[in-house]
Design a protein around this motif. Structure first.
Motif, PDB file in Angstrom:
ATOM      1  N   PRO A  39       0.822  -1.221   0.000  1.00 16.45           N
ATOM      2  CA  PRO A  39       0.000   0.000   0.000  1.00 16.45           C
ATOM      3  C   PRO A  39       0.854   1.267   0.000  1.00 16.45           C
ATOM      4  O   PRO A  39       0.575   2.197  -0.763  1.00 16.45           O
ATOM      5  N   LEU A  40       1.894   1.298   0.820  1.00 12.31           N
ATOM      6  CA  LEU A  40       2.715   2.509   0.906  1.00 12.31           C
ATOM      7  C   LEU A  40       3.384   2.812  -0.427  1.00 12.31           C
ATOM      8  O   LEU A  40       3.362   3.948  -0.897  1.00 12.31           O
ATOM      9  N   GLY A  41       3.975   1.780  -1.043  1.00  8.37           N
ATOM     10  CA  GLY A  41       4.686   1.970  -2.296  1.00  8.37           C
ATOM     11  C   GLY A  41       3.751   2.389  -3.424  1.00  8.37           C
ATOM     12  O   GLY A  41       4.032   3.340  -4.157  1.00  8.37           O
ATOM     13  N   VAL A  42       2.615   1.678  -3.552  1.00 10.58           N
ATOM     14  CA  VAL A  42       1.705   1.948  -4.667  1.00 10.58           C
ATOM     15  C   VAL A  42       1.019   3.298  -4.484  1.00 10.58           C
ATOM     16  O   VAL A  42       0.926   4.099  -5.419  1.00 10.58           O
ATOM     17  N   LEU A  43       0.551   3.574  -3.256  1.00 15.12           N
ATOM     18  CA  LEU A  43      -0.096   4.865  -3.014  1.00 15.12           C
ATOM     19  C   LEU A  43       0.884   6.005  -3.231  1.00 15.12           C
ATOM     20  O   LEU A  43       0.540   7.044  -3.795  1.00 15.12           O
ATOM     21  N   GLY A  44       2.127   5.807  -2.769  1.00 10.29           N
ATOM     22  CA  GLY A  44       3.142   6.836  -2.960  1.00 10.29           C
ATOM     23  C   GLY A  44       3.377   7.106  -4.432  1.00 10.29           C
ATOM     24  O   GLY A  44       3.454   8.247  -4.876  1.00 10.29           O
ATOM     25  N   ALA A  45       3.440   6.025  -5.222  1.00  6.58           N
ATOM     26  CA  ALA A  45       3.722   6.181  -6.647  1.00  6.58           C
ATOM     27  C   ALA A  45       2.531   6.746  -7.397  1.00  6.58           C
ATOM     28  O   ALA A  45       2.683   7.341  -8.458  1.00  6.58           O
ATOM     29  N   SER A  46       1.307   6.540  -6.855  1.00  7.34           N
ATOM     30  CA  SER A  46       0.132   7.002  -7.597  1.00  7.34           C
ATOM     31  C   SER A  46       0.065   8.527  -7.571  1.00  7.34           C
ATOM     32  O   SER A  46      -0.499   9.136  -8.468  1.00  7.34           O
ATOM     33  N   ARG A  47       0.611   9.142  -6.523  1.00  5.01           N
ATOM     34  CA  ARG A  47       0.674  10.603  -6.525  1.00  5.01           C
ATOM     35  C   ARG A  47       2.026  11.048  -6.002  1.00  5.01           C
ATOM     36  O   ARG A  47       2.158  11.430  -4.845  1.00  5.01           O
ATOM     37  N   PRO A  48       3.044  11.000  -6.859  1.00  4.93           N
ATOM     38  CA  PRO A  48       4.401  11.329  -6.395  1.00  4.93           C
ATOM     39  C   PRO A  48       4.449  12.763  -5.866  1.00  4.93           C
ATOM     40  O   PRO A  48       3.910  13.670  -6.493  1.00  4.93           O
ATOM     41  N   GLY A  49       5.081  12.933  -4.711  1.00  9.29           N
ATOM     42  CA  GLY A  49       5.200  14.271  -4.148  1.00  9.29           C
ATOM     43  C   GLY A  49       4.038  14.664  -3.277  1.00  9.29           C
ATOM     44  O   GLY A  49       4.077  15.688  -2.614  1.00  9.29           O
ATOM     45  N   GLY A  50       2.977  13.812  -3.257  1.00  9.09           N
ATOM     46  CA  GLY A  50       1.814  14.130  -2.427  1.00  9.09           C
ATOM     47  C   GLY A  50       2.058  13.823  -0.967  1.00  9.09           C
ATOM     48  O   GLY A  50       3.156  13.426  -0.567  1.00  9.09           O
TER      49      GLY A  50
ATOM     50  N   VAL B   3       0.640  11.413   0.954  1.00  8.20           N
ATOM     51  CA  VAL B   3       0.844   9.986   1.229  1.00  8.20           C
ATOM     52  C   VAL B   3       2.264   9.590   0.858  1.00  8.20           C
ATOM     53  O   VAL B   3       2.930   8.843   1.569  1.00  8.20           O
ATOM     54  N   ASP B   4       2.732  10.122  -0.261  1.00  9.10           N
ATOM     55  CA  ASP B   4       4.085   9.812  -0.731  1.00  9.10           C
ATOM     56  C   ASP B   4       5.121  10.269   0.292  1.00  9.10           C
ATOM     57  O   ASP B   4       6.060   9.545   0.619  1.00  9.10           O
ATOM     58  N   ALA B   5       4.909  11.464   0.831  1.00 11.43           N
ATOM     59  CA  ALA B   5       5.849  11.989   1.827  1.00 11.43           C
ATOM     60  C   ALA B   5       5.855  11.100   3.064  1.00 11.43           C
ATOM     61  O   ALA B   5       6.914  10.760   3.603  1.00 11.43           O
ATOM     62  N   ALA B   6       4.645  10.699   3.499  1.00 11.72           N
ATOM     63  CA  ALA B   6       4.552   9.840   4.680  1.00 11.72           C
ATOM     64  C   ALA B   6       5.234   8.504   4.408  1.00 11.72           C
ATOM     65  O   ALA B   6       5.974   7.977   5.248  1.00 11.72           O
ATOM     66  N   ALA B   7       5.002   7.953   3.208  1.00  8.57           N
ATOM     67  CA  ALA B   7       5.594   6.662   2.862  1.00  8.57           C
ATOM     68  C   ALA B   7       7.117   6.755   2.804  1.00  8.57           C
ATOM     69  O   ALA B   7       7.819   5.861   3.283  1.00  8.57           O
ATOM     70  N   SER B   8       7.626   7.857   2.244  1.00 11.86           N
ATOM     71  CA  SER B   8       9.083   8.027   2.184  1.00 11.86           C
ATOM     72  C   SER B   8       9.655   8.168   3.578  1.00 11.86           C
ATOM     73  O   SER B   8      10.715   7.624   3.884  1.00 11.86           O
ATOM     74  N   GLY B   9       8.919   8.898   4.430  1.00 13.83           N
ATOM     75  CA  GLY B   9       9.356   9.047   5.815  1.00 13.83           C
ATOM     76  C   GLY B   9       9.461   7.699   6.495  1.00 13.83           C
ATOM     77  O   GLY B   9      10.452   7.393   7.167  1.00 13.83           O
ATOM     78  N   PHE B  10       8.447   6.858   6.273  1.00 11.62           N
ATOM     79  CA  PHE B  10       8.475   5.522   6.859  1.00 11.62           C
ATOM     80  C   PHE B  10       9.663   4.729   6.328  1.00 11.62           C
ATOM     81  O   PHE B  10      10.347   4.023   7.070  1.00 11.62           O
ATOM     82  N   ALA B  11       9.917   4.868   5.018  1.00  7.44           N
ATOM     83  CA  ALA B  11      11.005   4.099   4.412  1.00  7.44           C
ATOM     84  C   ALA B  11      12.349   4.497   5.015  1.00  7.44           C
ATOM     85  O   ALA B  11      13.191   3.646   5.291  1.00  7.44           O
ATOM     86  N   VAL B  12      12.530   5.785   5.237  1.00 10.95           N
ATOM     87  CA  VAL B  12      13.812   6.248   5.789  1.00 10.95           C
ATOM     88  C   VAL B  12      13.952   5.824   7.252  1.00 10.95           C
ATOM     89  O   VAL B  12      14.981   5.297   7.675  1.00 10.95           O
TER      90      VAL B  12
END
Lengths: 288, 307
Positions: B115-126, B128-137
């Motif tokens: 979910p994090l990867g796909v949602l992040g990619a569906s709206r790059p820079g949004g 959800v994407d920021a939250a997902a990147s934060g989680f990844a880091v």
């Protein structure tokens, strides 16, 4: 430290409009954490509130107080002092094992890529064998055999760490060895050693530095894990992982003993990763 | 398939190489293993008979042969008194526990990462994407030896929602699995986001969009499926790291798996058990990679068609 020369070597791709070495907030946060860690490690004797081995049985497992800002651990050892000195152990292991792995791996990999033939086959087979095995497991075996010591931890981490650099260097050299500047150097009578060391290696520095930035936190994590398992630094040496190990027994009554050094590891690793991300975006030509 | 088998054979040789290497290494252990087993006060006759029973004076090659023979016939015994326990039985007890932990962790990682990867990619820079990147880091930086105690403290001690760990009830697996799986989840989320973004730029996705398919169908059916390939490739390699992380996680949670068995064997200098654990870990790694290759063929019709 070794960042500046690397940045110069990639000048050909960077000759477009100048960009800052680190862009964005994240890499700068990472940079600050790394600088703070280096200072902490260098000046531990002056920054530490007391001797990390000072025992005071009456003050065992106390919570934070004025005398002990982060509380005390087993035998009344000051947690803050242990964490400050632990930074030194962590940085020594992280930097030394990464430096050794990077130098060893890059030289072997570059040599293998340049000379090819059975040397390359043999080396890459060894790399495959080592990579067929989870790194931390191999480190566990090596330290369990050699016994706990700072140097043995570094050796154990190098034994697994060099393979990544060897692969990287070989792949890069394979792409470079038939380029014109190599042929030109050979035509001018340069020896093999000179071609590898003077012409090929400088071109490898960028990717190697990026990989090394991620290697340091990896090694710090590994040291913490090994010390946590009782296979890292000798008992009594201030190490974050060893303190976490001790603290897990007292989670109910004194959770700070495990949580504080654990947080120190997390912040350090995060800092290096953020810095590494920034450097990769800047130095890796494959990324934008 | 043939390629996958060839690769598996290569890794199998690597596994045997690992056992030889470990055996060579065990020879370097400082101190006499007899002292470790019997104590320094043991009588000379006992020492001599133990030396013989453990083949300590034989050359390495014959010791390796004894090990291989006994391991193949599942007759290998522990090399500490009373020498009666079959190594195989102890491993057969521990291995399923570790496999269970690893599988649940993998599930946790995939459930978080997709979910994090796909949602992040569906709206790059949004957002959800920021939250997902934060989680990844963050997830990649959290050491298991810290995450584990924090989870125990919060969910087992303070909130009292979950047991620390245990095999009696499924809830006992939750905290260890999250501890083991988070780093993998962070890594995979990053990977999935990047490869979905790559796939979105491809012609077949443009075609699907041009046909008038709704956005989520294009994303899930066309982009995601193709984005799976690079993800699967790294998954095989990452599972090795998962096995290594299991050793640490098992110690944090006092979980009765291969890691606990291995640490115990190292502590007791049970050489046969150590060798057998190494072999088991490497074989598990080989098996996992073979499975990944098969899954690869199943997902990618181009590989499937190639015989």
């Amino acid at each position: 430290m070794h960042v500046a020369p690397a940045h110069e070597t990639v000048a050909p791709i960077a000759r477009r409009p100048r960009r800052p070495i680190l862009a964005g907030v994240g890499p700068w946060i990472g940079f600050s954490v790394v600088v703070a860690l280096v200072l902490l490690a260098l000046f531990a004797p002056w920054l530490s509130p007391q001797d990390p081995r000072a025992i005071s049985l009456a003050d065992e497992l106390l919570g934070p107080s004025a005398a002990h800002p982060l509380g005390t651990a087993e035998n009344g050892v000051d947690v803050l002092a242990h964490v400050v000195w632990g930074a030194r152990v962590s940085m020594i292991v992280g930097l030394a094992s990464t430096l050794l792995s990077a130098v060893l791996g890059t030289l072997l990999g570059a040599g293998a890529g340049y000379f090819g033939g059975w040397i390359e086959d043999a080396l890459m087979r060894v790399v495959d064998i080592l990579l067929a095995f989870p790194g931390i497991l191999l480190a566990i075996f090596i330290t369990s055999v050699l016994g706990p010591s700072l140097w043995n931890v570094i050796v154990a981490l190098c034994a697994t760490g060099w393979t990544g650099y060897a692969r990287l260097a070989r792949a890069q050299v394979l792409g470079l060895r038939d380029r014109d500047f190599v042929h030109a150097a050979r035509a001018l009578g340069a020896s093999d050693a000179r071609i590898v060391l003077r012409h090929l290696l400088p071109n490898l520095l960028g990717p190697v530095v990026v990989q090394a930035t991620f290697g340091v936190p990896g090694a710090m994590l590994a040291e913490a894990s090994l010390s946590f398992l009782g296979l890292g630094v000798p008992p009594g040496t201030p190490s974050w992982g060893a303190l976490v190990d001790q603290g897990t027994q007292y989670l109910m009554i004194a959770p700070h003993v495990a949580l504080v050094p654990g947080l120190a590891i997390a912040v350090s690793v995060l800092g290096f990763n953020l810095l590494g991300d920034g450097l990769r975006d800047r130095l890796d030509p494959r990324r934008r | 398939m043939k390629e996958a088998l060839r690769k598996a054979a290569g890794t199998l040789i690597a596994a045997l190489g690992a056992v030889v290497l470990v055996s060579l290494f065990l020879d370097l252990v400082p101190g006499d293993p007899i002292d470790a087993i019997l104590g320094e006060q043991a009588r000379e006759t006992d020492r001599a008979s133990l030396r013989q029973a453990l083949h300590l004076d034989d050359p390495l090659a014959s010791r390796l042969w004894y090990f291989a023979r006994d391991a193949a016939t599942l007759e290998l015994r522990t090399s500490v008194p009373p020498f009666q326990d079959r190594v195989f039985e102890r491993i057969a007890d521990a291995l399923p526990n570790t496999a269970l932990l690893a599988c649940v962790s993998l599930l946790v990682a995939l459930l978080l990462a997709f979910p994090l990867g796909v949602l992040g990619a569906s709206r790059p820079g949004g957002k959800v994407d920021a939250a997902a990147s934060g989680f990844a880091v963050l997830g990649a930086a959290l050491p298991r030896i810290w995450l584990g105690p924090v989870l125990i403290l919060v969910f087992a001690i303070w909130l009292d929602w979950l047991p620390v760990s245990g095999l009696e009830e499924p809830a006992g697996l939750v905290l260890p699995a999250i501890t083991l799986g988070t780093a993998l989840a962070a890594f995979l989320a990053r990977m999935i986001r990047a490869s979905v973004l790559d796939a979105v730029g491809e012609d077949y996705v443009r075609t699907a969009k041009a046909k008038g398919l709704p956005g989520h169908v294009v994303l899930l059916k066309h982009a995601l499926r193709n984005a799976m390939l690079p993800v699967l490739t790294v998954l095989g390699l990452q599972l090795g790291a998962l096995l290594g992380g299991a050793v640490v996680t098992e110690k944090v949670f006092n979980y009765p798996g291969m890691g606990t068995l291995l640490l115990q064997a190292i502590d007791r200098r049970d050489y046969n058990m150590v060798r057998a654990c190494v072999l088991t870990f490497t074989l598990a790694y080989v098996a996992v990679n073979l499975l990944t290759d098969i899954a690869y063929a199943w997902v990618d019709p181009r590989v499937r068609g190639r015989k």
